[in-house]
Design a protein around this motif. Structure first.
Motif, PDB file in Angstrom:
ATOM      1  N   GLU A   1       7.527  14.022   7.734  1.00 18.64           N
ATOM      2  CA  GLU A   1       7.155  14.285   6.333  1.00 18.64           C
ATOM      3  C   GLU A   1       6.294  13.172   5.732  1.00 18.64           C
ATOM      4  OE1 GLU A   1      11.528  12.833   6.207  1.00 18.64           O
ATOM      5  OE2 GLU A   1      10.314  14.181   7.453  1.00 18.64           O
ATOM      6  N   GLN A   2       6.211  12.015   6.401  1.00 15.89           N
ATOM      7  CA  GLN A   2       5.347  10.931   5.910  1.00 15.89           C
ATOM      8  C   GLN A   2       3.962  10.948   6.549  1.00 15.89           C
ATOM      9  OE1 GLN A   2       9.034   7.926   5.633  1.00 15.89           O
ATOM     10  NE2 GLN A   2       7.094   6.819   5.711  1.00 15.89           N
ATOM     11  N   VAL A   3       3.739  11.912   7.439  1.00 13.70           N
ATOM     12  CA  VAL A   3       2.463  11.989   8.155  1.00 13.70           C
ATOM     13  C   VAL A   3       1.806  13.335   7.871  1.00 13.70           C
ATOM     14  CG1 VAL A   3       1.329  11.891  10.413  1.00 13.70           C
ATOM     15  CG2 VAL A   3       3.395  10.517  10.007  1.00 13.70           C
ATOM     16  N   LYS A   4       0.578  13.291   7.350  1.00 15.54           N
ATOM     17  CA  LYS A   4      -0.183  14.541   7.171  1.00 15.54           C
ATOM     18  C   LYS A   4      -1.370  14.522   8.124  1.00 15.54           C
ATOM     19  CE  LYS A   4      -2.305  17.742   3.942  1.00 15.54           C
ATOM     20  NZ  LYS A   4      -1.517  18.886   4.430  1.00 15.54           N
TER      21      LYS A   4
ATOM     22  N   LEU B   1       0.852  -1.190   0.000  1.00 13.46           N
ATOM     23  CA  LEU B   1       0.000   0.000   0.000  1.00 13.46           C
ATOM     24  C   LEU B   1       0.888   1.241   0.000  1.00 13.46           C
ATOM     25  CD1 LEU B   1      -2.781  -0.721   2.690  1.00 13.46           C
ATOM     26  CD2 LEU B   1      -2.922  -1.004   0.217  1.00 13.46           C
ATOM     27  N   ASP B   2       0.380   2.324  -0.600  1.00 14.58           N
ATOM     28  CA  ASP B   2       1.126   3.583  -0.651  1.00 14.58           C
ATOM     29  C   ASP B   2       0.785   4.505   0.517  1.00 14.58           C
ATOM     30  OD1 ASP B   2       2.435   3.401  -3.444  1.00 14.58           O
ATOM     31  OD2 ASP B   2       0.339   2.851  -3.797  1.00 14.58           O
ATOM     32  N   PHE B   3      -0.447   4.378   1.024  1.00 16.65           N
ATOM     33  CA  PHE B   3      -0.845   5.241   2.143  1.00 16.65           C
ATOM     34  C   PHE B   3      -1.946   4.586   2.951  1.00 16.65           C
ATOM     35  CE2 PHE B   3      -3.927   6.367  -1.098  1.00 16.65           C
ATOM     36  CZ  PHE B   3      -5.095   6.639  -0.391  1.00 16.65           C
ATOM     37  N   VAL B   4      -2.110   5.101   4.163  1.00 16.15           N
ATOM     38  CA  VAL B   4      -3.166   4.644   5.060  1.00 16.15           C
ATOM     39  C   VAL B   4      -3.840   5.871   5.671  1.00 16.15           C
ATOM     40  CG1 VAL B   4      -3.605   3.536   7.296  1.00 16.15           C
ATOM     41  CG2 VAL B   4      -2.138   2.400   5.649  1.00 16.15           C
ATOM     42  N   LEU B   5      -5.166   5.884   5.629  1.00 17.98           N
ATOM     43  CA  LEU B   5      -5.953   6.877   6.372  1.00 17.98           C
ATOM     44  C   LEU B   5      -6.255   6.217   7.713  1.00 17.98           C
ATOM     45  CD1 LEU B   5      -7.683   9.355   6.898  1.00 17.98           C
ATOM     46  CD2 LEU B   5      -9.380   8.492   5.288  1.00 17.98           C
TER      47      LEU B   5
ATOM     48  N   ILE C   1       5.576   4.167   3.793  1.00 23.08           N
ATOM     49  CA  ILE C   1       4.145   4.455   3.605  1.00 23.08           C
ATOM     50  C   ILE C   1       3.808   5.863   4.106  1.00 23.08           C
ATOM     51  CG2 ILE C   1       3.212   3.654   5.826  1.00 23.08           C
ATOM     52  CD1 ILE C   1       1.133   2.019   4.135  1.00 23.08           C
ATOM     53  N   LYS C   2       2.816   6.478   3.501  1.00 20.48           N
ATOM     54  CA  LYS C   2       2.336   7.795   3.966  1.00 20.48           C
ATOM     55  C   LYS C   2       1.094   7.601   4.826  1.00 20.48           C
ATOM     56  CE  LYS C   2       4.229  10.464   0.127  1.00 20.48           C
ATOM     57  NZ  LYS C   2       3.938  11.380  -0.994  1.00 20.48           N
ATOM     58  N   LEU C   3       0.959   8.434   5.846  1.00 26.60           N
ATOM     59  CA  LEU C   3      -0.178   8.325   6.752  1.00 26.60           C
ATOM     60  C   LEU C   3      -0.990   9.609   6.759  1.00 26.60           C
ATOM     61  CD1 LEU C   3       2.429   6.813   8.668  1.00 26.60           C
ATOM     62  CD2 LEU C   3       0.279   5.775   9.322  1.00 26.60           C
ATOM     63  N   LEU C   4      -2.284   9.464   6.619  1.00 27.78           N
ATOM     64  CA  LEU C   4      -3.225  10.579   6.728  1.00 27.78           C
ATOM     65  C   LEU C   4      -3.960  10.458   8.061  1.00 27.78           C
ATOM     66  CD1 LEU C   4      -4.844  10.536   3.168  1.00 27.78           C
ATOM     67  CD2 LEU C   4      -3.465  12.395   4.095  1.00 27.78           C
ATOM     68  N   ILE C   5      -4.004  11.556   8.807  1.00 28.33           N
ATOM     69  CA  ILE C   5      -4.674  11.566  10.106  1.00 28.33           C
ATOM     70  C   ILE C   5      -5.635  12.751  10.147  1.00 28.33           C
ATOM     71  CG2 ILE C   5      -4.357  11.618  12.621  1.00 28.33           C
ATOM     72  CD1 ILE C   5      -2.890   9.273  11.335  1.00 28.33           C
ATOM     73  N   LEU C   6      -6.900  12.493  10.455  1.00 29.91           N
ATOM     74  CA  LEU C   6      -7.887  13.555  10.673  1.00 29.91           C
ATOM     75  C   LEU C   6      -8.180  13.620  12.166  1.00 29.91           C
ATOM     76  CD1 LEU C   6     -10.526  12.985   7.847  1.00 29.91           C
ATOM     77  CD2 LEU C   6      -9.342  15.113   8.256  1.00 29.91           C
ATOM     78  N   LEU C   7      -8.103  14.803  12.749  1.00 28.08           N
ATOM     79  CA  LEU C   7      -8.329  14.949  14.188  1.00 28.08           C
ATOM     80  C   LEU C   7      -9.417  15.985  14.454  1.00 28.08           C
ATOM     81  CD1 LEU C   7      -4.622  14.974  15.443  1.00 28.08           C
ATOM     82  CD2 LEU C   7      -6.191  13.031  15.342  1.00 28.08           C
TER      83      LEU C   7
END
Length: 252
Positions: free
Chosen positions: A173-176, A11-15, A99-105
């Protein structure tokens, strides 16, 4: 020459969360992008499934949810409990350290109440909100993780410790990380920055639609809000320090 599709390797990214923070809406927009595949179900629950990690994990159990990918297609998973489930960060890192990680808070007080309301709506929560919050520690202690997280209204909202755990394994830089409130108020700009983070052009047209929204049984009262804010105040400060955010809109 036709470029053939390839079988998914990683996988390239995970939400990865947080739950009740707009992940369903973001999953919808990600799945609409022509260069993204999100698999055959919204929440795959691979990295938070302890049974799959008793021995060496079989990543084919994850990859079977994805079709062969075109040359410019990236693949992602949206499972909001990953940020909360303690072993998940290390498991994801071992799987793909790049992997890149997307986090919504979301404001953790509002998130807790939205979580309780969802459980009430689904007929899973017999207790009123304040009672459920006060009983939470007793209810989740010793319960299996999948059951415990259903009632972890407060515990899921300690983002500071969850982010600190993530940053042990992944460089910044891998975490947004994105604020739910900004995602709601400035959707187009926020989506553009998310797609840019993933190395993609923005969606040409975005039709906004509320998703996973259930009617509220009642409003949170002031006593409940103050009680919860006092539980979260120190952790909110930690979030500000870790992310360089101004979370004054989360404070009383």
């Amino acid at each position: 020459m036709l470029r053939t599709k390839r079988k998914i390797d990683r996988l390239d990214f995970v939400l990865a969360g947080a739950q009740k923070s707009g992940t369903t809406a973001l999953h919808y927009f990600l799945s609409k992008h022509p260069n993204i595949t999100m698999g055959d179900q919204q929440e795959i629950h691979f990295f938070d499934n302890d049974a799959l990690f008793v021995s060496e994990p079989d990543y084919e159990e994850l990859h079977k949810h994805y079709p062969p990918l075109g040359p410019s297609t990236i693949a992602g998973d949206c499972t909001p409990s990953y940020i909360y489930h303690e072993p998940a960060a290390e498991r994801i890192w071992k799987y793909n350290p790049k992997i890149k990680l997307l986090i919504l808070l979301r404001n953790p007080v509002d998130r807790a109440f939205a979580h309780w309301n969802m459980q009430r709506f689904r007929g899973r929560e017999p207790l009123d909100f304040f009672d459920a919050v006060r009983e939470e520690k007793t209810r989740i202690t010793g319960a299996p993780p999948a059951q415990a997280r259903r009632f972890a209204y407060v515990d899921r909202g300690f983002y500071g410790q969850q982010l600190a755990r993530l940053f042990k394994f992944f460089p910044r830089e891998q975490v947004k990380a994105v604020k739910f409130e900004e995602f709601s108020d400035k959707q187009r700009e926020t989506l553009t920055s998310i797609f840019s983070f993933l190395g993609l052009e923005p969606l040409r047209s975005v039709r906004s639609k509320d998703r996973n929204v259930v009617p509220y049984e009642r409003a949170m009262n002031w006593e409940e809000r103050i009680f919860l804010y006092n539980l979260f105040a120190k952790d909110i400060t930690k979030v500000e320090q870790l992310l360089g955010w101004d979370c004054s809109d989360w404070k009383l």
